[in-house]
Design an enzyme around this catalytic site. Structure first.
Site, PDB file in Angstrom:
ATOM      1  N   LYS A  26       0.817  -1.142   0.103  1.00 39.16           N
ATOM      2  CA  LYS A  26      -0.020  -0.011  -0.005  1.00 39.16           C
ATOM      3  C   LYS A  26       0.709   1.295   0.038  1.00 39.16           C
ATOM      4  O   LYS A  26       0.524   2.169  -0.790  1.00 39.16           O
ATOM      5  CB  LYS A  26      -0.874  -0.178   1.314  1.00 39.16           C
ATOM      6  CG  LYS A  26      -1.878   1.031   1.371  1.00 39.16           C
ATOM      7  CD  LYS A  26      -2.747   1.200   2.637  1.00 39.16           C
ATOM      8  CE  LYS A  26      -3.666   0.003   2.730  1.00 39.16           C
ATOM      9  NZ  LYS A  26      -5.039   0.371   2.142  1.00 39.16           N
ATOM     10  N   ARG A  96      -3.270   2.778   8.524  1.00 35.22           N
ATOM     11  CA  ARG A  96      -3.446   1.445   7.776  1.00 35.22           C
ATOM     12  C   ARG A  96      -2.257   0.638   7.840  1.00 35.22           C
ATOM     13  O   ARG A  96      -1.277   1.282   7.729  1.00 35.22           O
ATOM     14  CB  ARG A  96      -3.961   1.619   6.436  1.00 35.22           C
ATOM     15  CG  ARG A  96      -4.892   2.393   6.348  1.00 35.22           C
ATOM     16  CD  ARG A  96      -5.350   2.380   4.688  1.00 35.22           C
ATOM     17  NE  ARG A  96      -6.755   2.888   4.479  1.00 35.22           N
ATOM     18  CZ  ARG A  96      -7.320   4.053   4.134  1.00 35.22           C
ATOM     19  NH1 ARG A  96      -6.566   4.986   4.127  1.00 35.22           N
ATOM     20  NH2 ARG A  96      -8.612   4.296   3.945  1.00 35.22           N
ATOM     21  N   GLY A 105      -5.861 -11.008   6.374  1.00 30.89           N
ATOM     22  CA  GLY A 105      -6.212 -11.199   7.761  1.00 30.89           C
ATOM     23  C   GLY A 105      -5.758 -10.305   8.691  1.00 30.89           C
ATOM     24  O   GLY A 105      -5.901 -10.763   9.706  1.00 30.89           O
ATOM     25  N   MET A 107      -4.702  -6.238  10.436  1.00 19.41           N
ATOM     26  CA  MET A 107      -5.578  -5.216  11.125  1.00 19.41           C
ATOM     27  C   MET A 107      -6.359  -4.619  10.078  1.00 19.41           C
ATOM     28  O   MET A 107      -5.821  -3.952   9.075  1.00 19.41           O
ATOM     29  CB  MET A 107      -4.526  -4.340  11.752  1.00 19.41           C
ATOM     30  CG  MET A 107      -5.107  -3.208  12.707  1.00 19.41           C
ATOM     31  SD  MET A 107      -4.172  -2.174  13.460  1.00 19.41           S
ATOM     32  CE  MET A 107      -4.515  -0.673  12.287  1.00 19.41           C
ATOM     33  N   ARG A 352      -3.476  -1.267  -6.475  1.00 10.79           N
ATOM     34  CA  ARG A 352      -2.473  -2.526  -6.144  1.00 10.79           C
ATOM     35  C   ARG A 352      -3.116  -3.331  -7.401  1.00 10.79           C
ATOM     36  O   ARG A 352      -4.128  -3.327  -7.833  1.00 10.79           O
ATOM     37  CB  ARG A 352      -2.871  -2.964  -4.973  1.00 10.79           C
ATOM     38  CG  ARG A 352      -4.397  -3.485  -4.628  1.00 10.79           C
ATOM     39  CD  ARG A 352      -4.105  -3.983  -3.255  1.00 10.79           C
ATOM     40  NE  ARG A 352      -5.727  -4.288  -2.754  1.00 10.79           N
ATOM     41  CZ  ARG A 352      -6.172  -4.619  -1.826  1.00 10.79           C
ATOM     42  NH1 ARG A 352      -5.401  -4.220  -0.730  1.00 10.79           N
ATOM     43  NH2 ARG A 352      -7.477  -4.643  -1.473  1.00 10.79           N
ATOM     44  N   HIS A 468       0.436 -41.455   1.004  1.00 14.48           N
ATOM     45  CA  HIS A 468       0.148 -42.454   0.040  1.00 14.48           C
ATOM     46  C   HIS A 468      -1.062 -41.954  -0.634  1.00 14.48           C
ATOM     47  O   HIS A 468      -1.239 -41.795  -1.734  1.00 14.48           O
ATOM     48  CB  HIS A 468      -0.007 -43.806   0.517  1.00 14.48           C
ATOM     49  CG  HIS A 468      -0.327 -44.678  -0.466  1.00 14.48           C
ATOM     50  ND1 HIS A 468      -1.450 -44.976  -0.821  1.00 14.48           N
ATOM     51  CD2 HIS A 468       0.508 -45.512  -1.371  1.00 14.48           C
ATOM     52  CE1 HIS A 468      -1.307 -46.079  -1.807  1.00 14.48           C
ATOM     53  NE2 HIS A 468      -0.234 -46.167  -1.993  1.00 14.48           N
ATOM     54  N   SER A 776      18.219 -39.322 -11.445  1.00 14.06           N
ATOM     55  CA  SER A 776      16.973 -38.804 -11.286  1.00 14.06           C
ATOM     56  C   SER A 776      16.847 -38.632  -9.703  1.00 14.06           C
ATOM     57  O   SER A 776      16.933 -39.671  -8.998  1.00 14.06           O
ATOM     58  CB  SER A 776      15.827 -39.699 -11.822  1.00 14.06           C
ATOM     59  OG  SER A 776      14.507 -39.058 -11.527  1.00 14.06           O
ATOM     60  N   CYS A 843      12.274 -36.612 -10.241  1.00 11.05           N
ATOM     61  CA  CYS A 843      10.880 -37.276 -10.196  1.00 11.05           C
ATOM     62  C   CYS A 843      10.181 -37.338  -8.846  1.00 11.05           C
ATOM     63  O   CYS A 843       9.175 -38.174  -8.762  1.00 11.05           O
ATOM     64  CB  CYS A 843      11.168 -38.748 -10.873  1.00 11.05           C
ATOM     65  SG  CYS A 843      12.194 -39.806  -9.627  1.00 11.05           S
ATOM     66  N   TYR A 863      15.562 -31.901 -16.545  1.00 14.96           N
ATOM     67  CA  TYR A 863      14.148 -32.048 -16.887  1.00 14.96           C
ATOM     68  C   TYR A 863      13.480 -32.322 -15.352  1.00 14.96           C
ATOM     69  O   TYR A 863      14.276 -32.663 -14.404  1.00 14.96           O
ATOM     70  CB  TYR A 863      13.653 -33.346 -17.604  1.00 14.96           C
ATOM     71  CG  TYR A 863      14.005 -34.607 -17.204  1.00 14.96           C
ATOM     72  CD1 TYR A 863      13.296 -35.339 -16.078  1.00 14.96           C
ATOM     73  CD2 TYR A 863      15.189 -35.346 -17.412  1.00 14.96           C
ATOM     74  CE1 TYR A 863      13.331 -36.603 -15.810  1.00 14.96           C
ATOM     75  CE2 TYR A 863      15.231 -36.604 -16.865  1.00 14.96           C
ATOM     76  CZ  TYR A 863      14.399 -37.238 -15.968  1.00 14.96           C
ATOM     77  OH  TYR A 863      14.652 -38.339 -15.434  1.00 14.96           O
TER      78      TYR A 863
END
Lengths: 894, 894
Positions: A26, A96, A105, A107, A352, A468, A776, A843, A863
């Site tokens: 802000k 502010r 969340g 003030m 903003r 899992h 990997s 992976c 990769y």
């Protein structure tokens, strides 16, 4: 001396363009608006650095800051011609909070600060509107008491209600100056009653109270929770913005409003907003009065009567529209704006980058690039890859009613409804018969896979984001809510209880895997539509990225999905998933429970054609692309029979006594299966298993190569910790390849490499690289071993660890760069030192996490491999990572 | 070109003093004896490097070696005047293997090589003794067939028996030249029948056959097993020694014998040995004839009749005694010697450092230092620390009969007999009542500790050298045999089966924890007597060492034992061991199963006095010394109730429903407890537990400090992976300390530090050191996590891994320097970089392992901590490590 206070407005801007990390979002935007000449009420920002100092000094302020703040107040006074605390013409200010990123969340705002029993009289005189003055004062007391003093706001609302009842009216607007004055007295009494002291009358005291409250709000529970959920570090701190009040409630020529420069829901290019005449900003948000549309078109589209701002204040509206365009051009992004009109004069209170849906983000980014406002690379950077998840799964209809009965972790996105069932077998049976079912388990295990596949979604009472259930569900693209701790499941009675609610087998429930909500009954869902912008952005991302994107998949359906989503190969095909098929499991169990090699070989011979068939299917779908196949990894006891019937089946098939099998099964029990007899340890003690798998791979590859593009099998050895292990298995694979190639009179190219998933493997990467054609990084297990945390058991402390800031983020979601990352970097370096062409990939689950992908880019991997539904996310994240990495390198003059 | 063949004897010594790693032990000693002018039959050694090359080239020889061997043979020919394969005066040679260290499991010797159908006739003529010549030839065929051709030696012995039966005699000596000639013919027929080819007649062929067999024997199963058991690397290889034959069986002026320069059993300074007139060396060993004593004194002491060598061959004996003295002075160690007298001329066939018992090693080292033969440092280096184990525990009477029914791992040394019992409760009950019991379990868990304490010894069917049973037993000084896989235990019927043998509860068994043997019935034991030499050597070791030695102990008995053995403090006091006491366990369980903090605090309040009492006892015993106390470490479910009765007890104590407890117990179940909710994770989620423990420590320390030497508590936080964890717990401890010190108006010094037992902790040691005053490397868990191996489950593959050479040694016994060692080194370096005075120690099982202690010396740690019975071993090993490290540093000119 460090400067902590930065002034802005009325031609002054101490900080120039504004640094968000110093001034907060802000503050930085106010400074920037002031710099480009927009009408911003004058004010100053106390920097985030003061917040850090405030906490470091035990929540006290250094003396020096008082002088700086006084200088800031003087600036506002000189710009407005009003004086803080002056009885005749008092300066009123707003206070502010403003963190580096927006934190809803945090003030609330305090408005009208500076009013007291005397200045209210001056304000009444100056404004010529006593009603306005007293209303302002009572609003100030109410807000201050709530936000700064922490008093019960219900009591103040009650007093207001009583005041209206006394007067016999229903609306605030029906109260007059004297009523407000009377209410102010009641409020002051309330403060004294609840707080034990009179309401502070000194403007200075009021100001310092508000500043302290803003800093204090940074560590309030709700702020902490918001930070944890949004991955915001606790040491950023908040700034405080103090600014001259302007009033949208000074009559019919005054107004206040909020606006977006484009539609934040769809991304459409239209001014989008609401305003209220003769109101303060809070009235727009509070819903006491119905706000009016900004544009005439919007009003007409909605069939509303109340005049739009375009119609009621055409001149100011025209000025505002010019400001919108200026701001969007300036920030090169869609803006979320707050403004006030005080007696016909426009003031900008905030701008903003506007929050937007994933769909809107995509459309805005692509359209802004097409408009030439940003370039394509910038468009790629504009879309949060994680948000794409919303577009890739069905979601709950936002308008449908929800009866939420429990909440767990948002383990795999998407929404699903179906009949609750409490075992995999029932899920497979009822799901197989076409019924929609939700599989509910305390936790899942590999033997539940068929049931999970047949279910619309999975709900577990235990297990974290990488349990899992969560991992498999994400891999399958099934919605999953895991670790819903309030659920108590009774398998015997086939029901679950949540408090007083009882859900029996067959009762319909709905789960929402993005929020973790569990609902009773069916909640309507909406199917995703991939807009054309999606494809456009993917092309731009692909153009930008260096990392290749593969997928973790083993079923033909997953392979196809992934290829459609742009996967460039398979980075992880978990062969064990193929072992759970109902037709095979008996053979698998016979193999495991065999007392000797001959017994194992007999069972393996029966498995070979099935495995070969699996690989052939995958190779055909992935024709021409690399396919990394991991040899059998999990401990054998995961495949063991459970029921009497299953034991009997295996005994029949193997021709041995049930008792013998049972004894052998008991022998296979492990205390810590994660660290047990698994991975290449199985391949070394029972080489015939890997031999069968290698044979199946080569036979399948030759079959596919005969009539289409040859696949490139990359055979991956799991859980290697020493060079010798990889050498022994590599030689076994090579021997098998030679045998198959000789038999068939043909050959295919293939690679042999290893997972790096143990700290020792990373440390010894130089030696291991001598035997490997690729590495990997199996970051799931590498995280488990490096941190000594079992992901199946982490639920009990990991949430608290993240809340307490011990881990910045869940290390199973985003790579722990400090620890695990160090090992990956070291292994990459040592491996490439020995073998510069060594192919490096990742992976683990992290392969689909944008932050982890950025780390992979930095570390120079070749990769990443992600689950099918995360492939588009990985493509975008890889594009962004490459762009940022390039920018950083250029920034360093590299 | 690399030289592979080194000649010796007759004034030649190609290698000078002889390098054991190149020539093997035997070859090096032969070369050295030749160099100092002792009468060694001429010969040559093929180096161990050739063995490596032989295997690298697929078990073939490079051509160049043939020329070198020919040159070696020429050397022997010129020294002896005989010619290899010459019919008139044939050169006969012996071929022997010889690794760097003696390996009794290796290939036997081949003697008389060079004989064939023609040279045997020449030998008969030259020696004038056809009986000797034909006996030599048949011996050669017999040995060669067995050792080189691998034929069934039973068939040859059978043929010899038939020959004797045919002649009607019982003794070999009753056979004449013609009988041996006839037997030779039968032997040759046998070779052709069994081998399919005639016995090789060409001396060259015979020689290469023997050389190949020696190299081949390096990888025979028995050699591999021997290496594994003795920690000998598989890549050392063996050398081959080819040497001219000399004959102790050329009539009454010939003899052969073996001798030690001191008594290898007691260490007494006496020549000790046996000889036989007119015999070859094998006859001494084979036991066909009873050997005679070497010295008159020994003969008389044994009451034997047959003349000693001192009496029968006084001149040669005198020469031999001079050689003994010369060799002992030269090698400065007790020698194991083989010699032959050929027609009155003495030949030295071998000398090497003699194997000796631990008691003899101690005495010899101390006496040699007192004689001035070696210095005290050298004496310290002479005794194998591991061998001291023999002196510290009761051992089986070597003369007692043993009925071995099973064999497991030698998990904790010492021998014990008692009634077999199959559960800890029975062990505690019967053992508590004074009965000797052996606790037999499939595997043990922490709840068995009371039963283990009450038992004389522990036997498990599952688990490795570092399983729970093994670790705890070593800590307690209880003998233990673990992982006796052939045992099948039936808890319900309270019996175990080994094949057909059934052992019921109460049946007496004996276990021997140094060999792993399990015997039926009671076997007599002998108690250890610590000779005065032991104390002398310890003083010298203490003078040499830099590392401090602490102990892992928590019971008063263990603490006392350790202090008597010279421990300089406690390096690991495992507070959880104190939780299993029968009187406390209900409170512990109440604490664990409490639903909230208040419930936990109520139970902890009851535990506090008990913990304080424990610490007071320990502090008194260890007065003035540092005592490292590890806060609660294991996962809570280890303490859970099991039986109905136990659940009922806890429910009563806590005032809750059994069902509630049962549900909470089920919730605590973990998939991988090793990586679960344990260590400081417990202290962070339930701070009240650590708070109670810290309070108990400080209150106890103040109580002891009031009337004796103040202890120095070193409070150790387990399982730290991040700086934040340690900071949070450190602050909690400091708060508690301030509170206790304020209450009591007194204070003590204390330290707060952490275990480094996770790879992440090692990697982040720099940051963690900011919060720590000491690091203690928990190498058990660090090994488990770095290697990804659960020591409870490793049994299934670790043995095979060591046999296959994947690990040089069991990484839970000796630190894996390549992997785990790298992390320790890195943590020490990073920790000290931040805090140079950081105290570093090690408290895993490795703290008592000599090789690991050497690593700790090299890495610059401050102390090691070993179980009480290993403290003397650690003192000696630390002395040796310091001496070797200093020597290495000086060798590098440091």
């Amino acid at each position: 001396m460090t400067q902590y206070v930065y002034r802005f407005g009325a031609g002054v801007s101490d900080s120039g363009r504004g640094d968000k990390s110093l001034l907060g979002g802000k503050g930085a935007n106010l400074a920037e608006m002031a710099t480009i000449g927009l009408p911003v009420p004058p004010g100053f920002t106390i920097s985030t650095a003061m917040c850090a100092l405030y906490y470091a000094q035990g929540e006290t302020f250094p003396d020096s800051i008082r002088e700086e703040v006084a200088r800031g107040i003087a600036h506002i006074e000189s710009a407005t011609g009003k004086t803080f605390g002056n009885v005749a013409d008092p300066l009123l200010v707003s206070v502010r909070s403003g963190a580096r990123v927006s934190m809803p969340g945090m003030m609330d705002t305090v408005l009208n600060l500076g009013l007291n029993d005397e200045t209210v009289v001056g304000l009444a005189a100056i404004s010529g509107d006593p009603r306005f003055a007293w209303d302002s004062y009572r609003r100030f007391i109410q807000m201050y008491s709530d936000v700064v003093l922490g008093l019960d706001h219900g009591r103040f609302e009650e007093a207001l209600e009583i005041a209206k009842e006394d007067k016999g009216v229903h609306l605030d607007t029906d109260l007059e100056a004297s009523d407000w004055e009377k209410l102010t007295g009641a409020y002051k009494d309330l403060v004294e009653e609840l707080w034990g002291k009179p309401f502070p009358q000194d403007a200075e005291d009021q100001l310092w109270g508000a500043i302290g409250a803003v800093f204090g709000s940074w560590n309030a529970d709700r702020a902490k929770i918001y930070r944890r959920l949004n991955g915001i570090p606790g040491d950023w701190g908040t700034a405080v913005n103090v600014q001259a009040m302007v009033f949208g409630n000074m009559g019919e020529s005054s107004a206040t409003g909020v606006a977006f420069t484009r539609n934040p829901s769809t991304g459409e290019r239209d001014y989008y907003g609401e305003y209220l005449i003769n109101a303060q900003g809070e009235d727009v948000v509070a819903g006491i009065r119905t706000p009016q549309y900004l544009t005439r078109a919007a009003r007409e589209a909605a069939g509303a009567k109340a005049a739009s701002m375009e119609e009621s204040m055409p001149e100011v509206y025209g000025e505002l529209a010019r400001v919108f365009d200026l701001l969007e051009r300036h920030y090169r992004d869609m803006q979320d704006i707050e403004f006030t009109v005080e007696r016909g004069k426009l003031f900008m209170l905030q701008t903003r980058s506007g929050k937007r849906t994933a769909a809107a983000a995509l459309r805005i980014a692509v359209e802004m690039a097409q408009e030439g406002l940003i370039d394509e690379d910038e468009a790629v950077l504009r879309v949060d890859p994680s948000a794409l998840d919303q577009l890739l799964h069905p979601t709950l209809d936002p308008d449908a009613e929800r009866n939420v009965i429990a909440k767990g972790l948002p383990a795999s996105p998407g929404a699903a409804s179906g009949a609750a069932v409490f075992d995999a077998e029932t899920a497979a049976r009822r799901g197989g018969a076409g019924e929609k079912v939700i599989l509910v388990r305390i936790e899942t295990s590999p033997e539940d896979i068929a049931g999970m596949h047949a279910a619309q979604g999975i709900l577990t009472a235990r297990g974290g984001m990488t349990s899992h259930a969560a991992v498999v569900a994400r891999g399958m693209g099934r919605p999953c809510v895991s670790g819903a701790g309030s659920i108590s499941i009774d398998y015997r009675s086939r029901l679950m209880r949540i408090g007083d609610v009882e859900v029996r087998e067959g009762d319909i429930i709905t789960i929402e895997g993005s929020s973790g909500e569990v609902m009773l009954g069916e909640v309507a869902t909406v199917q995703p539509a991939l807009a054309g912008d999606f494809g456009t952005l993917m092309v731009w991302a692909d153009r930008a990225r260096r990392l290749r994107i593969r997928t973790n998949a083993e079923t033909p359906a997953d392979c196809r999905t992934a290829r459609e989503f742009g996967a460039e190969g398979i980075g992880l095909c978990r062969t064990e998933h193929m072992f759970f098929d109902a037709e095979r499991i008996t053979n698998v169990r016979q193999m495991i429970l065999a007392g000797d090699e001959a017994g194992r070989r007999a069972a393996l011979a029966k498995l070979l054609p099935a495995q070969r068939g699996d690989f052939e299917q995958i190779f055909r779908i992935m024709a021409g692309l690399p396919v990394t196949i991991r040899l059998l990894d999990p401990p054998l006891h995961e495949f063991l029979p459970h029921s009497e019937e299953e034991f009997a089946d295996v005994a029949r098939a193997a021709g041995v006594e049930v008792e013998t099998l049972r004894r052998r099964a008991a022998e296979l029990h492990e205390v810590n299966p994660m660290l047990g007899h698994r991975g290449c340890r199985l391949g070394i003690t029972y080489p015939e298993i890997y031999e069968m798998q290698a044979r199946a791979i080569f036979e399948a590859a030759l079959a596919v190569a005969a009539d289409s593009d040859a696949p490139i099998p990359e055979i991956m050895v799991p859980l290697v910790g020493t060079r010798a292990e990889l050498r022994i298995i590599r030689e076994l694979i090579e021997r098998t390849a030679r045998a198959v190639f000789d038999e068939k009179g043909a050959s295919v190219d293939y690679l042999v490499g290893t997972m790096i998933e143990l700290p020792r493997a990373a440390l010894m990467a130089g030696q291991i690289a001598e035997e490997a054609q690729f590495f990997s990084f199996g970051t799931n297990d590498l995280t488990q071993t490096t941190l000594g945390v079992s992901r199946d058991d982490a639920g009990r402390f990991l949430t608290q660890y993240v809340e307490m800031g011990i881990f910045a983020r869940d290390p199973f979601v985003s790579i722990d760069e400090d620890g695990v990352g160090q090992l990956i970097g070291l292994a990459a370096e040592r491996g490439r030192a020995v073998k510069p062409a060594l192919k490096l990939g990742i992976c683990g689950e992290h392969g689909g996490d944008p932050d982890s992908i950025a780390f992979c880019e930095k570390t120079g991997l070749d990769y990443v491999s992600a689950s099918p539904y995360r492939v588009p996310i990985a493509r975008l994240a890889a594009g962004q990572a490459a762009l940022r990495h390039k920018a950083a390198a250029e920034g360093l003059g590299l």
